[in-house]
Design a protein around this motif. Structure first.
Motif, PDB file in Angstrom:
ATOM      1  N   VAL A 106       0.853  -1.189   0.000  1.00 11.03           N
ATOM      2  CA  VAL A 106       0.000   0.000   0.000  1.00 11.03           C
ATOM      3  C   VAL A 106       0.888   1.238   0.000  1.00 11.03           C
ATOM      4  N   HIS A 107       0.413   2.278  -0.665  1.00  9.13           N
ATOM      5  CA  HIS A 107       1.123   3.555  -0.703  1.00  9.13           C
ATOM      6  C   HIS A 107       0.143   4.666  -0.360  1.00  9.13           C
ATOM      7  N   ALA A 108       0.570   5.552   0.510  1.00  5.69           N
ATOM      8  CA  ALA A 108      -0.234   6.726   0.845  1.00  5.69           C
ATOM      9  C   ALA A 108       0.521   7.972   0.393  1.00  5.69           C
ATOM     10  N   VAL A 109      -0.186   8.853  -0.276  1.00  5.87           N
ATOM     11  CA  VAL A 109       0.395  10.127  -0.699  1.00  5.87           C
ATOM     12  C   VAL A 109      -0.381  11.243  -0.016  1.00  5.87           C
ATOM     13  N   GLY A 110       0.281  11.944   0.896  1.00  7.78           N
ATOM     14  CA  GLY A 110      -0.360  13.054   1.585  1.00  7.78           C
ATOM     15  C   GLY A 110      -0.241  14.332   0.761  1.00  7.78           C
ATOM     16  N   TYR A 111      -1.263  15.154   0.831  1.00  6.19           N
ATOM     17  CA  TYR A 111      -1.225  16.405   0.072  1.00  6.19           C
ATOM     18  C   TYR A 111      -2.036  17.477   0.795  1.00  6.19           C
ATOM     19  N   VAL A 112      -1.755  18.718   0.444  1.00  6.99           N
ATOM     20  CA  VAL A 112      -2.496  19.867   0.964  1.00  6.99           C
ATOM     21  C   VAL A 112      -3.077  20.614  -0.224  1.00  6.99           C
ATOM     22  N   PRO A 117      -6.023  32.018  -3.540  1.00  2.00           N
ATOM     23  CA  PRO A 117      -5.570  32.418  -4.877  1.00  2.00           C
ATOM     24  C   PRO A 117      -4.049  32.385  -4.986  1.00  2.00           C
ATOM     25  N   GLY A 118      -3.563  31.847  -6.089  1.00  4.99           N
ATOM     26  CA  GLY A 118      -2.133  31.813  -6.339  1.00  4.99           C
ATOM     27  C   GLY A 118      -1.391  30.679  -5.654  1.00  4.99           C
ATOM     28  N   GLN A 119      -2.071  29.938  -4.800  1.00  7.75           N
ATOM     29  CA  GLN A 119      -1.413  28.822  -4.123  1.00  7.75           C
ATOM     30  C   GLN A 119      -1.538  27.542  -4.952  1.00  7.75           C
ATOM     31  N   GLN A 120      -0.620  26.625  -4.723  1.00  9.57           N
ATOM     32  CA  GLN A 120      -0.590  25.384  -5.488  1.00  9.57           C
ATOM     33  C   GLN A 120      -0.775  24.173  -4.576  1.00  9.57           C
TER      34      GLN A 120
END
Length: 202
Positions: A106-112, A117-120
């Motif tokens: 299993v693989h977990a990829v955390g993200y935000v 505006p202007g954020q990625q």
């Protein structure tokens, strides 16, 4: 490569063994080698007998100095499945590449997500410790791990996230989302640790 089969499942190919491994298996009674058919057959009538025969053979190989990959012994087994998704045997984790059997993880990829505006989008990419037995110092998922015998994918993911990313189990259970399955097949190289050229389907 030589196909690996089991007694009672001779029509089912479970993995592929390179000649360098086949030549060693011939020294151990748990294996029947057929040059005519190009197969290696593990004896045993059920899961327990097959797993015990595999364990005994691998321990003997390890003690006699065969295959450097066995020096990474984990005391953790992976299941080997049949066509009906039934478990046919359990094999020491580090030895799986010797037999070219399919392993699962299993693989977990955390993200935000972007917060304004202007954020990625920001993705949590980890780097493996340089001292790791396999792929030391290379980039990795946020957390990942192989699915051991008796564990579910979710159980594996929860404890890997805790161990590798310090994420609380409740947080993982409440927020994790299954997004798909990836299969791949690679030939082990120097980054993998142990013998090179072994087949690793996952």
């Amino acid at each position: 490569m030589v196909a690996i089969n089991l007694v009672g499942y001779l029509s089912v190919t479970l993995g592929y063994v390179p000649p360098s491994v086949v030549s060693v298996l011939g020294n151990f009674p748990a294996w029947e080698i057929s040059d005519a058919d190009g197969t290696v057959v593990l004896i045993g009538r059920n899961v327990e007998e097959r797993s015990a025969a595999m364990e005994e053979g691998l321990q003997s190989m390890r003690e006699q100095g065969y295959f450097s990959i066995l020096q990474s012994w984990r005391n953790e087994t992976f299941p080997v499945f049949g066509l009906e998704k039934q478990v046919l045997l359990h094999i020491e984790r580090c030895a799986c590449p010797l037999f070219g059997v399919v392993t699962y993880g299993v693989h977990a990829v955390g993200y935000v997500s972007p917060q304004g505006p202007g954020q990625q989008l920001k993705v949590w990419v980890s780097r493996r410790a340089r001292s790791k037995q396999t792929f030391g110092g290379m980039l990795d998922s946020t957390a990942a791990g192989g699915i051991a015998s008796g564990e579910s994918p979710l159980e594996t993911l929860v404890h890997e996230c805790k161990e590798e990313a310090s994420l609380p189990p409740d947080l993982v259970r409440q927020n994790v989302k299954a997004v798909g399955t990836v299969t791949h097949f690679y030939v082990r190289d120097l980054h993998s640790g142990g013998e090179i050229g072994l087949l690793q389907p996952e």
